[in-house]
Design a protein around this motif. Structure first.
Motif, PDB file in Angstrom:
ATOM      1  N   ARG A  23       0.737  -1.156   0.100  1.00  0.00           N
ATOM      2  CA  ARG A  23       0.123   0.034   0.134  1.00  0.00           C
ATOM      3  C   ARG A  23       0.881   1.170   0.108  1.00  0.00           C
ATOM      4  NH1 ARG A  23      -3.567   3.346  -0.737  1.00  0.00           N
ATOM      5  NH2 ARG A  23      -5.131   4.146   0.733  1.00  0.00           N
ATOM      6  N   GLY A  24       1.916   1.240   0.548  1.00  0.00           N
ATOM      7  CA  GLY A  24       2.778   2.365   0.576  1.00  0.00           C
ATOM      8  C   GLY A  24       3.344   2.915  -0.639  1.00  0.00           C
ATOM      9  N   ASN A  25       3.513   2.015  -1.745  1.00  0.00           N
ATOM     10  CA  ASN A  25       3.958   2.353  -2.918  1.00  0.00           C
ATOM     11  C   ASN A  25       2.850   2.918  -4.004  1.00  0.00           C
ATOM     12  OD1 ASN A  25       6.437   1.540  -2.061  1.00  0.00           O
ATOM     13  ND2 ASN A  25       6.162  -0.452  -3.104  1.00  0.00           N
ATOM     14  N   GLN A  26       1.634   2.929  -3.443  1.00  0.00           N
ATOM     15  CA  GLN A  26       0.428   3.641  -4.198  1.00  0.00           C
ATOM     16  C   GLN A  26       0.052   5.000  -3.954  1.00  0.00           C
ATOM     17  OE1 GLN A  26      -2.107   0.463  -3.952  1.00  0.00           O
ATOM     18  NE2 GLN A  26      -1.163  -0.697  -5.606  1.00  0.00           N
ATOM     19  N   TYR A  31      -3.634  10.625  -3.445  1.00  0.00           N
ATOM     20  CA  TYR A  31      -3.973  11.862  -4.376  1.00  0.00           C
ATOM     21  C   TYR A  31      -5.551  11.666  -4.977  1.00  0.00           C
ATOM     22  CZ  TYR A  31       0.473  13.886  -3.993  1.00  0.00           C
ATOM     23  OH  TYR A  31       1.551  14.271  -3.815  1.00  0.00           O
ATOM     24  N   PHE A  32      -5.821  10.661  -5.089  1.00  0.00           N
ATOM     25  CA  PHE A  32      -7.190  10.267  -5.745  1.00  0.00           C
ATOM     26  C   PHE A  32      -8.181  10.497  -4.520  1.00  0.00           C
ATOM     27  CE2 PHE A  32     -11.124   7.684  -6.399  1.00  0.00           C
ATOM     28  CZ  PHE A  32     -11.435   8.175  -7.578  1.00  0.00           C
ATOM     29  N   GLN A  33      -7.950   9.968  -3.286  1.00  0.00           N
ATOM     30  CA  GLN A  33      -8.668  10.155  -2.099  1.00  0.00           C
ATOM     31  C   GLN A  33      -8.918  11.596  -1.888  1.00  0.00           C
ATOM     32  OE1 GLN A  33      -8.115   7.505   0.820  1.00  0.00           O
ATOM     33  NE2 GLN A  33      -9.842   7.857   1.988  1.00  0.00           N
ATOM     34  N   ILE A  34      -7.696  12.486  -1.761  1.00  0.00           N
ATOM     35  CA  ILE A  34      -7.770  13.561  -1.522  1.00  0.00           C
ATOM     36  C   ILE A  34      -8.782  14.417  -2.704  1.00  0.00           C
ATOM     37  CG2 ILE A  34      -6.387  15.781  -1.544  1.00  0.00           C
ATOM     38  CD1 ILE A  34      -4.005  14.024  -0.551  1.00  0.00           C
ATOM     39  N   GLY A  35      -8.813  14.244  -3.585  1.00  0.00           N
ATOM     40  CA  GLY A  35      -9.546  14.894  -4.733  1.00  0.00           C
ATOM     41  C   GLY A  35     -10.907  14.319  -4.427  1.00  0.00           C
ATOM     42  N   ALA A  36     -11.229  13.082  -4.018  1.00  0.00           N
ATOM     43  CA  ALA A  36     -12.734  12.650  -3.763  1.00  0.00           C
ATOM     44  C   ALA A  36     -13.195  13.728  -2.598  1.00  0.00           C
ATOM     45  CB  ALA A  36     -12.693  11.407  -3.682  1.00  0.00           C
TER      46      ALA A  36
END
Length: 99
Positions: A23-26, A31-36
């Protein structure tokens, strides 16, 4: 004719990396969650603005109702005074409704 010694390949035989990536490498997921979250905050802000406008509209209508009611009560009072010939009565005339 040759004899087939290995079983036929199926979908489960396809090699993938789906369970091997940590999970740490993704970072793109973060960023997708921040955008959501930003989109949700924007939507909630718009909902708040619409609700505030609706409340202001309801408050304006309350004021209009009170003004119309006072005008009708004043008209009724004038009508009663002219009908009965009294300039001032000791009891207030008109209809008073308490809610």
């Amino acid at each position: 004719m040759a004899i087939i010694t290995s079983p036929p390949r199926t979908v489960s035989d396809i090699k993938t990396h789906s369970g091997r990536v940590s999970r740490g490498n993704q970072v793109y997921r973060d960023y997708f969650q921040i955008g959501a979250l930003e989109l949700e905050r924007w939507r909630r802000t718009k909902e708040r603005e619409v609700a505030s406008l609706r409340i202001a509209s309801i408050d304006r209508r309350f004021a209009e109702i009170e003004n119309e009611k006072e005008a009708l009560l004043a008209s009724a009072k004038e009508s009663c005074e002219s009908s009965y010939g009294k300039e001032k009565s000791e009891r207030p005339s008109g209809l008073r409704i308490k809610y």
